[in-house]
Scaffold this active site. Structure first.
Site, PDB file in Angstrom:
ATOM      1  N   GLY A  44      -8.933   0.237  -7.641  1.00 41.72           N
ATOM      2  CA  GLY A  44      -7.697  -0.491  -7.251  1.00 41.72           C
ATOM      3  C   GLY A  44      -8.634  -2.025  -6.889  1.00 41.72           C
ATOM      4  O   GLY A  44      -9.430  -2.071  -6.872  1.00 41.72           O
ATOM      5  N   GLN A  49      -8.116  -9.955  -2.545  1.00 40.33           N
ATOM      6  CA  GLN A  49      -9.695 -10.025  -2.796  1.00 40.33           C
ATOM      7  C   GLN A  49     -10.680 -10.498  -3.917  1.00 40.33           C
ATOM      8  O   GLN A  49     -11.359 -10.770  -4.645  1.00 40.33           O
ATOM      9  CB  GLN A  49      -9.823  -8.126  -3.725  1.00 40.33           C
ATOM     10  CG  GLN A  49      -9.912  -6.987  -2.513  1.00 40.33           C
ATOM     11  CD  GLN A  49     -10.345  -5.628  -3.009  1.00 40.33           C
ATOM     12  OE1 GLN A  49      -9.488  -5.197  -3.531  1.00 40.33           O
ATOM     13  NE2 GLN A  49     -11.555  -5.447  -3.519  1.00 40.33           N
ATOM     14  N   CYS A  90     -15.206   0.746  -1.937  1.00 34.37           N
ATOM     15  CA  CYS A  90     -14.603  -0.409  -2.136  1.00 34.37           C
ATOM     16  C   CYS A  90     -15.137  -1.922  -3.191  1.00 34.37           C
ATOM     17  O   CYS A  90     -16.318  -2.220  -2.716  1.00 34.37           O
ATOM     18  CB  CYS A  90     -13.814  -1.650  -0.755  1.00 34.37           C
ATOM     19  SG  CYS A  90     -12.652  -2.655  -0.982  1.00 34.37           S
ATOM     20  N   LEU A  91     -14.292  -2.702  -3.870  1.00 34.69           N
ATOM     21  CA  LEU A  91     -15.089  -3.480  -4.865  1.00 34.69           C
ATOM     22  C   LEU A  91     -15.833  -4.806  -3.956  1.00 34.69           C
ATOM     23  O   LEU A  91     -16.942  -5.849  -4.203  1.00 34.69           O
ATOM     24  CB  LEU A  91     -14.597  -4.354  -5.784  1.00 34.69           C
ATOM     25  CG  LEU A  91     -13.558  -3.215  -6.797  1.00 34.69           C
ATOM     26  CD1 LEU A  91     -13.010  -3.746  -8.675  1.00 34.69           C
ATOM     27  CD2 LEU A  91     -14.862  -3.282  -7.744  1.00 34.69           C
ATOM     28  N   HIS A 132      -5.770   2.421   0.146  1.00 36.61           N
ATOM     29  CA  HIS A 132      -6.751   1.827   0.235  1.00 36.61           C
ATOM     30  C   HIS A 132      -6.123   0.142  -0.110  1.00 36.61           C
ATOM     31  O   HIS A 132      -6.113  -0.611   0.645  1.00 36.61           O
ATOM     32  CB  HIS A 132      -7.516   1.858  -0.449  1.00 36.61           C
ATOM     33  CG  HIS A 132      -8.853   1.031  -0.460  1.00 36.61           C
ATOM     34  ND1 HIS A 132     -10.475   1.893  -0.064  1.00 36.61           N
ATOM     35  CD2 HIS A 132      -8.924   0.148  -0.663  1.00 36.61           C
ATOM     36  CE1 HIS A 132     -11.522   0.327  -0.397  1.00 36.61           C
ATOM     37  NE2 HIS A 132     -10.246  -0.289  -0.259  1.00 36.61           N
ATOM     38  N   GLU A 133      -5.493  -0.428  -0.620  1.00 34.64           N
ATOM     39  CA  GLU A 133      -5.292  -1.093  -1.059  1.00 34.64           C
ATOM     40  C   GLU A 133      -3.833  -1.735  -0.366  1.00 34.64           C
ATOM     41  O   GLU A 133      -3.959  -3.514   0.002  1.00 34.64           O
ATOM     42  CB  GLU A 133      -4.568  -1.526  -2.574  1.00 34.64           C
ATOM     43  CG  GLU A 133      -5.463  -0.824  -4.010  1.00 34.64           C
ATOM     44  CD  GLU A 133      -6.953  -1.679  -3.741  1.00 34.64           C
ATOM     45  OE1 GLU A 133      -7.437  -2.954  -3.325  1.00 34.64           O
ATOM     46  OE2 GLU A 133      -7.848  -0.559  -3.874  1.00 34.64           O
ATOM     47  N   HIS A 136      -6.060  -3.598   2.571  1.00 34.01           N
ATOM     48  CA  HIS A 136      -6.523  -5.480   1.889  1.00 34.01           C
ATOM     49  C   HIS A 136      -4.891  -6.266   2.183  1.00 34.01           C
ATOM     50  O   HIS A 136      -5.092  -7.429   3.027  1.00 34.01           O
ATOM     51  CB  HIS A 136      -6.101  -5.341   0.953  1.00 34.01           C
ATOM     52  CG  HIS A 136      -7.856  -4.179   0.214  1.00 34.01           C
ATOM     53  ND1 HIS A 136      -9.229  -5.397   0.633  1.00 34.01           N
ATOM     54  CD2 HIS A 136      -8.354  -3.555  -0.449  1.00 34.01           C
ATOM     55  CE1 HIS A 136     -10.236  -4.796   0.513  1.00 34.01           C
ATOM     56  NE2 HIS A 136      -9.732  -3.413   0.040  1.00 34.01           N
TER      57      HIS A 136
HETATM   58 NI    NI Z   1     -11.452  -2.236  -1.476  1.00 34.07          NI
END
Ligand code: NI
Length: 169
Positions: A44, A49, A90-91, A132-133, A136
């Protein structure tokens, strides 16, 4: 590939705006996000991000085209009472994984790339990634769900690792 912003980049903690224009540049940006997501081996990716303070994110569960989703101006309209743990990463905090407890099922309403509204009932990994997304878009990272002590541990370890990386590179 797009640059992915990380833990200490302010854009991850900024307010996001609703998407109002569903044009070709949005489609191209989403395409670039899918390429970036695959390259980064994630499931995701949310607009903040990649440094864009807008309300949208993408999901790619890596099960072919059927598992690719674009959520624009999403709203989680229902969550299950039943919750469970799952190890999240998480990226924007690469290399760190922690168990987070969240509802197991969600109903989400969003718009697609053409602005058309749709609703999805999600469970399993999809429900997890959506939450999760969506976090963000509300300037929240998965480490914000940990105890303050555990969150600080991850932050310190991340900063230490990245200081070292900068010095070496
Ligand atoms: Ni993340």
């Amino acid at each position: 590939m797009l640059d992915i912003y990380t833990l200490d980049d302010e854009v991850l903690r900024e307010d996001t705006e609703k998407v109002t224009v569903f044009d070709n540049s949005l489609k191209m940006l989403v395409d670039a996000m899918f390429d970036t997501l695959v390259e980064a081996d994630g499931v995701g990716l949310a607009a903040p991000q990649i440094g864009v303070s807008k309300k949208f994110f993408i999901v790619d569960l890596r099960r072919g085209d059927d598992s690719r989703y674009v959520f624009i101006n999403p709203e989680i309209i229902e969550t299950s009472m039943e919750e469970g743990p799952y190890e999240e990463g998480c990226l924007s905090i690469p290399g760190f994984y922690r168990e987070v407890i969240r509802p197991l099922r969600v109903k989400v309403q969003a718009q697609d790339l053409n602005g058309k509204y749709f609703t999805i009932d999600a469970d399993g990994l999809l429900a997890r990634v959506i939450q999760h997304e969506n976090d963000h878009l509300n300037k929240t990272l998965f480490i914000d769900h940990l105890t303050p002590e555990e969150k600080e541990k991850v932050e310190k370890a991340f900063r230490k690792k990245n200081r070292r990386k900068r010095k070496n590179g």
